[in-house]
Scaffold this active site. Structure first.
Site, PDB file in Angstrom:
ATOM      1  N   VAL A  43       0.847  -1.183   0.000  1.00  0.00           N
ATOM      2  CA  VAL A  43       0.000   0.000   0.000  1.00  0.00           C
ATOM      3  C   VAL A  43       0.884   1.235   0.000  1.00  0.00           C
ATOM      4  O   VAL A  43       1.862   1.318   0.746  1.00  0.00           O
ATOM      5  CB  VAL A  43      -0.952   0.025   1.217  1.00  0.00           C
ATOM      6  CG1 VAL A  43      -1.840   1.264   1.179  1.00  0.00           C
ATOM      7  CG2 VAL A  43      -1.816  -1.229   1.224  1.00  0.00           C
ATOM      8  N   ASP A  60     -14.596 -10.431   8.082  1.00  0.00           N
ATOM      9  CA  ASP A  60     -13.312 -10.104   8.713  1.00  0.00           C
ATOM     10  C   ASP A  60     -13.406  -8.790   9.481  1.00  0.00           C
ATOM     11  O   ASP A  60     -12.495  -7.963   9.442  1.00  0.00           O
ATOM     12  CB  ASP A  60     -12.195 -10.019   7.680  1.00  0.00           C
ATOM     13  CG  ASP A  60     -10.806 -10.134   8.330  1.00  0.00           C
ATOM     14  OD1 ASP A  60     -10.734 -10.641   9.482  1.00  0.00           O
ATOM     15  OD2 ASP A  60      -9.818  -9.721   7.713  1.00  0.00           O
TER      16      ASP A  60
END
Length: 359
Positions: A29, A137
């Site tokens: 990222v 999640d």
């Protein structure tokens, strides 16, 4: 150059990729900027070429859901393009998360603050469930927070469509600390109730300022759950002994665990207990939770812009263990702590390190 390649180049040229702020096995990222407007973004580069055993489907699902979902409490996908064997997701930049708030002991969390974070999470989750999507999640560091205080559900790598009662799904989802007992016992047929268990545990963690049920293995997770909440009986959870991986466990009496969330008041305690019922069919749905009196009695939820936020730059999160082997992953020769676990000792060199985002 074919038309698809030209389009990908045009899309890629729209963004300036900056410093790396996160790294995982299958994704990096970067902090990024939109050239024309100067808007900050996060560019998540998914390394498709390194994926095996169907993990590329995980990446494709994440793209699919983020393209289709639009809600104030769900992270926004600004763009998507491919370069070589990598898929690049351009996401709105969110500079903190709920886990950072929980572990920043300089912050004082009030009942109205917890109510606000839970309300925004449930609004986003109700939207997902209403549109037939399970997140699978939910945990504090997947609940990101914008500069104006909005909580947004992120990381849809494990998300899945649901609705068919006969649908079989994997039970190896949801980070262990936030995973409900039916998945730990191998249920392949489940629905939105698995996400609601996660929300309940997150709410307890916000009040307690520590993980509620931090198991080290699946068996330990069940053991900790039953020691805290009592071993389930046939009356309170009909049919649980028929689950694929069920095994008899020691009988533990019920403990008044809800005293640790007493600061939420009677209505808050009731709401969380309804989310954490053993029987998935008896748990509150997101829609029902939003209608619960906890959110209508005083104090009113704190306005998002007034919610407490960490002042210090966040430190990177450790890699999660391999859920299938129970062994911690290794980075640079060193065993790493769980992603969901706060480090026991903070680094003392004073360096300011960017956090891992969305990985």
């Amino acid at each position: 150059m074919d038309l698809a390649a030209e389009e990908n180049k045009r899309r890629a040229d729209r963004w300036i990729k900056g410093i790396k702020v996160g790294e995982g096995t299958f994704a990096n990222v970067y902090k990024g900027t939109e050239k024309v407007t100067g808007r900050q973004v996060a560019i998540k580069k998914i390394k498709i070429g390194e994926m095996k055993d169907g993990l590329d489907m995980t990446a494709l699902r994440e793209v699919k859901f983020l393209q289709e979902l639009r809600h104030p409490n769900i992270i926004e996908l600004c763009d998507v393009f491919s370069v070589k064997q990598n898929i690049n997701l351009v996401l709105e930049f969110l500079d903190t998360d709920l886990e950072a708030i929980i572990r920043d002991k300089d912050l004082i969390i009030q009942q109205a603050d917890v109510k606000s974070w839970m309300l925004m999470t449930l609004r986003g989750l109700e939207y997902l469930h209403r549109n037939g999507v399970l997140h699978r999640d939910l945990k504090p560091n997947n609940l990101l927070i914008s500069a104006d205080g909005l909580t947004k559900i992120a990381d849809f790598g494990l998300a899945r469509e649901f609705g068919d009662p006969g649908q079989r799904m994997t039970c190896q989802v949801i980070t262990r600390w936030y995973r409900p007992p039916e998945l730990l016992w191998g249920s392949r047929h489940y629905s939105s109730s698995v996400d609601m268990w996660s929300v309940g545990t997150i709410c307890v963690e916000l009040v307690w300022r520590a993980p509620f049920l931090p198991g080290e293995t699946d068996l330990d997770q069940l053991k900790r759950t039953f020691e805290m909440m009592g071993t389930p009986t046939d009356d309170e959870w009909p049919g649980h002994k028929e689950l694929p991986d069920y095994h008899p466990t020691a009988m533990h009496p019920k403990q008044p665990w809800w005293t640790i969330i007493a600061p939420l008041g009677a209505e808050g305690v009731e709401c969380v207990r309804e989310m954490l019922k053993y029987d998935p069919k008896a748990r509150l749905t997101a829609e029902q939770a939003l209608q619960h009196r906890f959110f209508s009695v005083l104090p009113r939820p704190t306005a998002p812009r007034l919610l407490p936020k960490p002042k210090a730059e966040l430190r990177p999160r450790a890699l999660a263990p391999d859920e299938f082997t129970g062994k911690p992953r290794v980075e640079n020769g060193n065993s790493m702590k769980r992603k969901a676990e706060s480090p026991a000792v903070e680094p003392s060199d004073g360096k300011r390190v960017a956090r891992r985002l969305f990985v």
